[in-house]
Design a protein around this motif. Structure first.
Motif, mmCIF file in Angstrom:
data_model
loop_
_atom_site.group_PDB
_atom_site.id
_atom_site.type_symbol
_atom_site.label_atom_id
_atom_site.label_comp_id
_atom_site.label_asym_id
_atom_site.label_seq_id
_atom_site.Cartn_x
_atom_site.Cartn_y
_atom_site.Cartn_z
ATOM 1 N N PHE A 173 -7.247 41.471 7.910
ATOM 2 C CA PHE A 173 -7.838 40.334 7.113
ATOM 3 C C PHE A 173 -7.652 39.147 7.974
ATOM 4 C CE2 PHE A 173 -7.510 36.775 4.188
ATOM 5 C CZ PHE A 173 -8.517 36.985 3.472
ATOM 6 N N GLN A 174 -8.811 38.458 8.206
ATOM 7 C CA GLN A 174 -9.115 36.984 8.668
ATOM 8 C C GLN A 174 -8.673 35.755 8.106
ATOM 9 O OE1 GLN A 174 -9.732 37.425 12.109
ATOM 10 N NE2 GLN A 174 -9.619 35.211 12.535
ATOM 11 N N LEU A 175 -7.612 35.109 8.229
ATOM 12 C CA LEU A 175 -7.313 34.041 7.603
ATOM 13 C C LEU A 175 -7.596 32.777 8.486
ATOM 14 C CD1 LEU A 175 -6.499 32.292 5.080
ATOM 15 C CD2 LEU A 175 -3.908 32.731 5.922
ATOM 16 N N GLU A 176 -8.738 32.317 8.254
ATOM 17 C CA GLU A 176 -8.946 30.971 9.264
ATOM 18 C C GLU A 176 -9.168 31.586 10.719
ATOM 19 O OE1 GLU A 176 -10.088 28.053 8.597
ATOM 20 O OE2 GLU A 176 -9.044 27.910 6.301
ATOM 21 N N GLU A 177 -8.247 31.104 11.496
ATOM 22 C CA GLU A 177 -8.624 31.584 13.048
ATOM 23 C C GLU A 177 -7.531 32.848 13.324
ATOM 24 O OE1 GLU A 177 -5.538 28.336 13.009
ATOM 25 O OE2 GLU A 177 -7.599 28.851 12.240
ATOM 26 N N LYS A 178 -6.764 33.150 12.508
ATOM 27 C CA LYS A 178 -5.614 34.061 12.557
ATOM 28 C C LYS A 178 -6.010 35.444 11.775
ATOM 29 C CE LYS A 178 -1.934 30.858 12.799
ATOM 30 N NZ LYS A 178 -0.573 30.321 12.272
ATOM 31 N N ARG A 179 -5.594 36.563 12.660
ATOM 32 C CA ARG A 179 -5.764 37.986 11.910
ATOM 33 C C ARG A 179 -4.291 38.589 11.314
ATOM 34 N NH1 ARG A 179 -10.243 42.210 14.405
ATOM 35 N NH2 ARG A 179 -11.434 40.366 13.514
ATOM 36 N N PHE A 180 -4.240 39.164 10.615
ATOM 37 C CA PHE A 180 -3.116 39.853 9.968
ATOM 38 C C PHE A 180 -3.672 41.476 9.463
ATOM 39 C CE2 PHE A 180 -2.894 35.495 8.974
ATOM 40 C CZ PHE A 180 -1.700 34.890 9.369
ATOM 41 N N ALA A 181 -2.410 42.134 10.065
ATOM 42 C CA ALA A 181 -2.928 43.657 10.057
ATOM 43 C C ALA A 181 -2.302 44.087 8.830
ATOM 44 C CB ALA A 181 -2.257 44.347 11.232
ATOM 45 N N THR A 182 -1.170 43.466 7.997
ATOM 46 C CA THR A 182 -0.265 43.984 7.081
ATOM 47 C C THR A 182 -0.266 42.907 5.806
ATOM 48 O OG1 THR A 182 1.671 43.413 7.818
ATOM 49 C CG2 THR A 182 0.914 45.549 8.513
ATOM 50 N N PRO A 183 -0.115 43.387 4.585
ATOM 51 C CA PRO A 183 -0.207 42.394 3.407
ATOM 52 C C PRO A 183 1.348 41.723 3.717
ATOM 53 C CG PRO A 183 -0.674 44.473 2.533
ATOM 54 C CD PRO A 183 -0.340 44.790 4.020
#
Length: 266
Positions: A173-183
């Motif tokens: 998931f892309q939150l602004e400029e950061k990407r997260f692989a897990t919840p």
């Protein structure tokens, strides 16, 4: 004198024989007659009286009765078996003809009650049916599903329930400029951002769902800080939420038989 004593003895013996039992016993000696008895001796001097001994009564056992003679019954003569009687050839006597059964009397039915008047029929006014909703096209169904999902995500974020929001997203998931692989990683970062904003003062007014091309024509291109190249992506949908006059944007793409948000910016 001898003849008289002899006659006396015979009469006494005949009387004794008549009373004697069946068993033979020795005959008692004849008592001497008065003539033959000796003269009484002179009386002696009187002595002191002694108690007379009780006479001993000789117990005589009655003789055992003689066994009664048993009667010998004659042996029954053998009877010869009789031959079975020959069946008679005579015809049995004719029986009288039985009369036909009499029919049972029919039950008498009670008189039927008089017919009652029919109940009045109540005519209710017909309620006009609502017109059936027109069938939705596949694109309209897709827009309705995305709008329902986006409204749920915006409301959980405003209530501070970031974990419920994170469970409905597509990863990475892309939150602004950061990407997260897990919840879990996304929840930690998003909670920090929401603490800087007064989400209790923000109200969700409406959600608008557009295609990526329609969104760019209406609102312009996506902000550069989103850090995504959307030119090569197909079937991308945008849900724009009116958050007290400010826009919040979720980007959706296909995931199985549904669409899920994979990026957010405001």
């Amino acid at each position: 004198m001898r003849r008289c004593s002899l006659a006396l003895i015979l009469s006494i013996s005949a009387h004794a024989f008549a009373q004697a039992p069946a068993t033979t016993e020795p005959a008692a000696a004849p008592e001497p007659s008065a003539a033959e008895q000796p003269a009484p001796a002179p009386a002696a001097a009187p002595k002191a009286e002694e108690p007379a001994a009780a006479p001993k009564v000789a117990e005589e056992t009655p003789p055992a009765p003689a066994p009664a003679p048993t009667e010998v019954k004659p042996r029954p003569a053998r009877t010869k078996p009789t031959a079975p009687a020959a069946p008679s050839t005579e015809a049995p006597p004719a029986t009288a003809a039985t009369p036909p059964p009499t029919p049972a009397p029919k039950p008498t039915t009670a008189a039927a009650p008089p017919p009652t008047a029919p109940a009045p029929v109540i005519h209710r006014p017909e309620v006009p049916l609502e017109p059936e909703a027109p069938l939705l096209s596949p694109e309209e169904i897709r827009v309705a599903d995305i709008k329902t999902s986006a409204r749920f995500l915006f409301q959980t974020l405003l209530m501070g329930d970031v974990r419920s929001t994170a469970n409905e997203l597509f990863y990475p998931f892309q939150l602004e400029e950061k990407r997260f692989a897990t919840p879990e990683e996304l929840v930690v970062s998003w909670v920090k951002q929401l603490r800087l904003k007064r989400t209790d003062l923000i109200t969700l007014y409406d959600v608008e769902v557009l295609t990526l091309e329609a969104m760019e024509k209406k609102y312009g291109k996506a902000p550069a800080r989103l850090g995504l190249d959307l030119r090569n992506m197909k079937d991308i949908w945008v849900a724009v939420g009116n958050l007290s006059g400010r826009a919040g944007v979720f980007l959706y793409k296909p995931y199985g038989n549904e669409y899920r948000a994979f990026a957010y910016t405001d």
